[in-house]
Structures are given as C-alpha cells and as structure tokens.
Design a protein around this motif. Structure first.
Motif, short mmCIF file in Angstrom:
data_model
loop_
_atom_site.label_atom_id
_atom_site.label_comp_id
_atom_site.label_asym_id
_atom_site.label_seq_id
_atom_site.Cartn_x
_atom_site.Cartn_y
_atom_site.Cartn_z
N SER A 341 -26.06 -4.74 48.18
CA SER A 341 -26.34 -5.71 46.61
C SER A 341 -26.92 -4.50 45.73
O SER A 341 -26.82 -4.69 44.66
CB SER A 341 -26.44 -6.86 47.68
N ASP A 345 -26.45 -3.22 42.03
CA ASP A 345 -27.39 -3.58 41.23
C ASP A 345 -28.67 -3.54 40.84
O ASP A 345 -29.44 -3.69 39.57
CB ASP A 345 -27.38 -5.34 41.39
N GLN A 351 -29.10 -14.93 42.54
CA GLN A 351 -27.58 -14.85 41.85
C GLN A 351 -26.68 -14.07 43.07
O GLN A 351 -26.16 -14.33 43.42
CB GLN A 351 -27.94 -14.19 40.65
N SER A 352 -28.26 -13.16 43.57
CA SER A 352 -26.85 -12.03 44.43
C SER A 352 -25.80 -12.44 45.67
O SER A 352 -25.26 -12.18 46.33
CB SER A 352 -28.12 -11.04 45.26
N GLU A 356 -19.05 -15.79 44.06
CA GLU A 356 -18.35 -14.37 43.32
C GLU A 356 -19.23 -13.25 43.60
O GLU A 356 -18.47 -11.91 43.15
CB GLU A 356 -19.19 -14.61 41.87
N ASN A 357 -20.30 -13.18 43.25
CA ASN A 357 -21.26 -11.54 44.07
C ASN A 357 -20.75 -11.29 45.03
O ASN A 357 -20.68 -10.24 45.85
CB ASN A 357 -22.69 -11.97 43.74
N ARG A 360 -16.89 -10.41 44.91
CA ARG A 360 -16.41 -8.15 44.29
C ARG A 360 -15.63 -7.16 45.25
O ARG A 360 -16.27 -7.11 45.40
CB ARG A 360 -17.31 -8.44 43.88
#
Length: 474
Positions: A341, A345, A351-352, A356-357, A360
C-alpha cells in the motif's frame, strides 16, 4: 512499614501515590496519551465491531449510567460503558503502544472515565484525580511487564492488554475509589482471575474485545473489592498467580513512595499515524522512501509493470505475516499489505484499509511479488526491530531503504501539532467542532479542571455553549 509481599507492596504503592508524586513530564506525556486515546476511540465508534458490541450492551440497564463516546442520547451502566468505549479504542488498532509490548491507555482510560461518572454529584472527581488514577493504571502495567524478559518481545501466546491491562484497570479504579491497602490487594487478585486471552484472535473482530474486557473487568474487580470480596493476597508473588502467564516470571518490589520514579518518565509510548499493528509502521516508512526513489528515477512515475519482486526484511512475527489479507483486520496485521500500500500510495491512512483499497488489482498483483525475510539480527522487539524494503526491477536493479525508527515511535515522538491533527481528524468525524475543541482544551488543562465530568459531556457530543458553568479551572 513496607510490605513483605510483592502484592502487598503494589497495594501500598497504589494506595499511597498521590498527585504530588506526579512529575511535569508524566503529566504532559499522559495528557498526550489521553488525547490520542479519546480521538481513536471516537473514530472507533464508527466501526462495525463497535456497532455490534453497542447493540449487545443495550440489553443492560441501570439507574447509574455513563457516557458512550460519540452518543448524545445513549448511556450504559459504568461497566458496559467501559467495555464499549474500550472496544472502540482498539477497534482499528490505532491506539498507543508501549515497551515492553502492550496497549496501555485503552484498558485504563475508558474505565476511569466511566467510573468517574458513577460518583454522587456532591463528590466531584477533579481532572487531577483522573490523571492520578490513569497514571497508577499505566504504572502497574509497566511494572508487571518488567517482571518477565519474554514480555520485552512482541507476544506469541496471549495478548498483553488482557493480562496487564486488566490489572492496570483494576489498580486505576481502586485508586479512584480510594480503596485501602487490603482492598487494593483484593482488587488485583480479582482482576487476575479475569486476565488472559489468546493471540489467535488477532486480526479478527474479536481482538478489540480484549481491550474492552480489560477495562470492564478491571473496573468490576475494583468494585467487587470495594464491597469486601476477597482473593489471594499474594497474587503477584506466585507462579500460579500472574506468574502463570510467563515462563520467566520474576517479581520485584516497587520503589519507595519518596520521590517515586514513574516508568512513564523513563519510557514514552508510541503514537500511531495510521491504524495498524505497530510493527507495520517501520515497513510503511521504509516502503514510502523506496517509492520516492522509484518515482524520482522514473520521471515522476511509479513503474509498477517493471517491478519483479519486493523483499521485506522484518522480524519473525507470525501473526503479522499475512501474504493475502481479505479483511480490514487482516490488513492491519500484514507486513505485506502495508508495504505494498505504501509503495502504491506513498503513505498510509485510515482510508488505506477500506475494502476497495484492500481488493484493488494493482495491490493484489504487488502482493503476489512480495516475500518476507527474517535476518537473525532483527529481533521481534519494538525497541530494536528494523525494516528494510527492497524492490527489484526487471533490469535487475534493486532499490532499497531501511527504517530503524519511524515517526511516532518513542524515540521520534509526534510533534504536538501532528498529534492535534490526528485527534481532530479522528474526533471531528464523530463529534461537532465545538465538542472536539472542548475535549482538546479540557485535556490540555486537565490537572486544573475542577469537575472532570465535563470531559464525558464533550465526549457525548454536547456543545461547549451548554457547559459554561461546568468548564471551570482550578
């Protein structure tokens, strides 16, 4: 007269410590811990696991009630308020971490805040009373952890807050209740029979319950002791007492009360910048540095398609070795996830860990190329571990970086403005701005606050305008 047993010695210290023993550094460090814990606890009220335990706890009712953080119109009996708020603090693994390894604040702060609301109105609990009780609970945890050498390493069998956190909560609540030495011994003995939970539940929704139970059970132990319930008065002296949790248990007497040396003076806590196991914070900083190097050497572009493999040199910690996490709780306990991650990013955040993350495709592809190595000199201790991240490109060129101390570690503590940003970001997602600012002001002036119930009022979401009479400083 100094006690003849370790348990009696602890009881004397718990009973005998007073506000004059608190040093300026202990007060400042503990206020940082309190502010951070309240922030992560407020944010934690939004998690699925906290919603589940809140619903469960609604089956209980009582004439005496305490605040559920982030709820203006919902209160619970003190025991269950301590439980729910404790779960909230640890629900995202965003709370502080100490050395030897434990999460010290989450087991104590929800218990003493809930208990402070249960006193009659004529018996006000001051901010200084709360600070003293909190620090007694932190101190007891640290002293118990130093009775074992194996406790200095990242745990393998049980989750430390379920043992020392339960004892710390009992000690803090015993202090707030002003129990005598005999009842302090009994509080510790009763708490010991609530202690312990296996580490196998790490990376699941059950792990946050460990901290909630530690807060609740410690409070319950102190309340039972206050009613005269008795336990083994040598619970800290015996291998079959707290010694049952350690193979090398070696209890030592505490220092005398004269110029008492607080462990928090000697050893600060780590405060996390993102919600995951502390060991992953070394990984995040090293991986972010590697990403910067990759981008700088590739025209400000991350060459994902050219990455051949990713090697992470980390200590061997089995429950944080998760090659392909599928839930937020698994991702928070995965060296591999955090490394990938951060490579994608450039940094980690709340939010990590969204679904959804986590799922992905780019991250899944990078995870498949990631391997762990465990150098023999990389010991599983938050005091000495390091992380080295190495990315090998298709041309065979390796790009690497190493992190020995991440920002937020006790050797490199968060600046005041960064701690405030973390708190405000967490709290403002749950509370109105006035309540968030009210907590900030109250914590920063806690040793001067006449009635600490103002803190609970802000934690419920009530605005500062309704508190003009309550918010008075000494």
């Amino acid at each position: 007269m100094w006690a003849k047993t370790i348990t009696g010695n602890f009881a004397n210290v718990i009973h005998g410590l007073n506000a004059n023993h608190l040093t300026d550094q202990v007060i400042q460090r503990s206020k940082r811990m309190i502010l951070d814990t309240l922030g992560v606890g407020l944010l934690g009220t939004s998690t699925e696991v906290c919603h589940k335990v809140t619903q469960y706890s609604k089956i209980y009712s009582s004439d005496i009630s305490s605040t559920i953080w982030g709820h203006l119109d919902f209160r619970l009996p003190p025991l269950y308020a301590a439980f729910v708020n404790g779960v909230a603090v640890h629900s995202m693994d965003f709370d502080d971490t100490w050395h030897p390894a434990t999460h010290p604040s989450g087991a104590v702060l929800p218990a003493v805040i809930a208990l402070s609301e249960a006193f009659p109105q004529k018996k006000k609990i001051s901010g200084l009373d709360l600070l003293l009780a909190f620090n007694v609970g932190i101190e007891v945890q640290g002293r118990l952890l130093r009775f074992s050498s194996e406790a200095r390493n990242i745990p393998k069998r049980f989750h430390p807050p379920t043992v020392v956190g339960t004892m710390g909560s009992a000690a803090a609540c015993a202090k707030l209740l002003a129990l005598d030495q005999l009842k302090c011994k009994n509080a510790l003995a009763i708490a010991a029979s609530y202690a312990g939970a296996p580490l196998a539940n790490a990376a699941t929704q059950t792990k946050p319950l460990h901290v909630g139970n530690a807060a609740k059970h410690g409070l319950e132990a102190a309340c039972l002791a206050s009613q005269g319930l008795q336990g083994n008065k040598q619970i800290l002296d015996m291998e079959s007492g707290i010694g049952a949790f350690y193979t090398d248990y070696n209890p030592q007497a505490l220092p005398t009360l004269q110029s008492y040396p607080w462990l928090l003076d000697q050893q600060d806590v780590a405060i996390k910048r993102f919600p995951a196991h502390l060991g992953t914070h070394w990984v995040a900083d090293a991986a972010s540095s590697v990403r910067r190097k990759l981008v700088e050497s590739n025209d400000n572009f991350l060459p994902l398609d050219k990455i051949e493999k990713v090697i992470l040199k980390v200590p061997e910690v089995k429950y944080v070795n998760r090659p392909s996490p599928t839930s937020e709780h698994e991702a928070r306990h995965s060296f591999q996830f955090v490394a990938c991650s951060a490579l994608l990013d450039g940094s980690m955040s709340v939010q990590s860990f969204t679904s959804e993350n986590i799922h992905r495709p780019a991250l899944r592809e990078l995870l498949s190329k990631t391997q762990l190595e465990h150098p023999t000199d990389n010991t599983p201790s938050f005091e000495s571990l390091y992380c080295e991240v190495s990315v090998t490109l298709q041309d065979g060129n390796p790009i690497s970086d190493r992190c020995d101390t991440f920002y937020g570690h006790w050797r490199k503590p968060l600046k005041k403005e960064d701690l405030e940003k973390k708190f405000q970001s967490n709290a403002s997602s749950i509370l109105p701005a006035e309540a968030t600012e009210g907590i900030l002001e109250t914590v920063y002036n806690l040793e001067k606050v006449e009635d600490c119930s103002v803190l609970s009022t802000f934690l419920s979401g009530q605005s500062a305008r309704a508190l003009s009479e309550k918010l008075r400083f000494l």
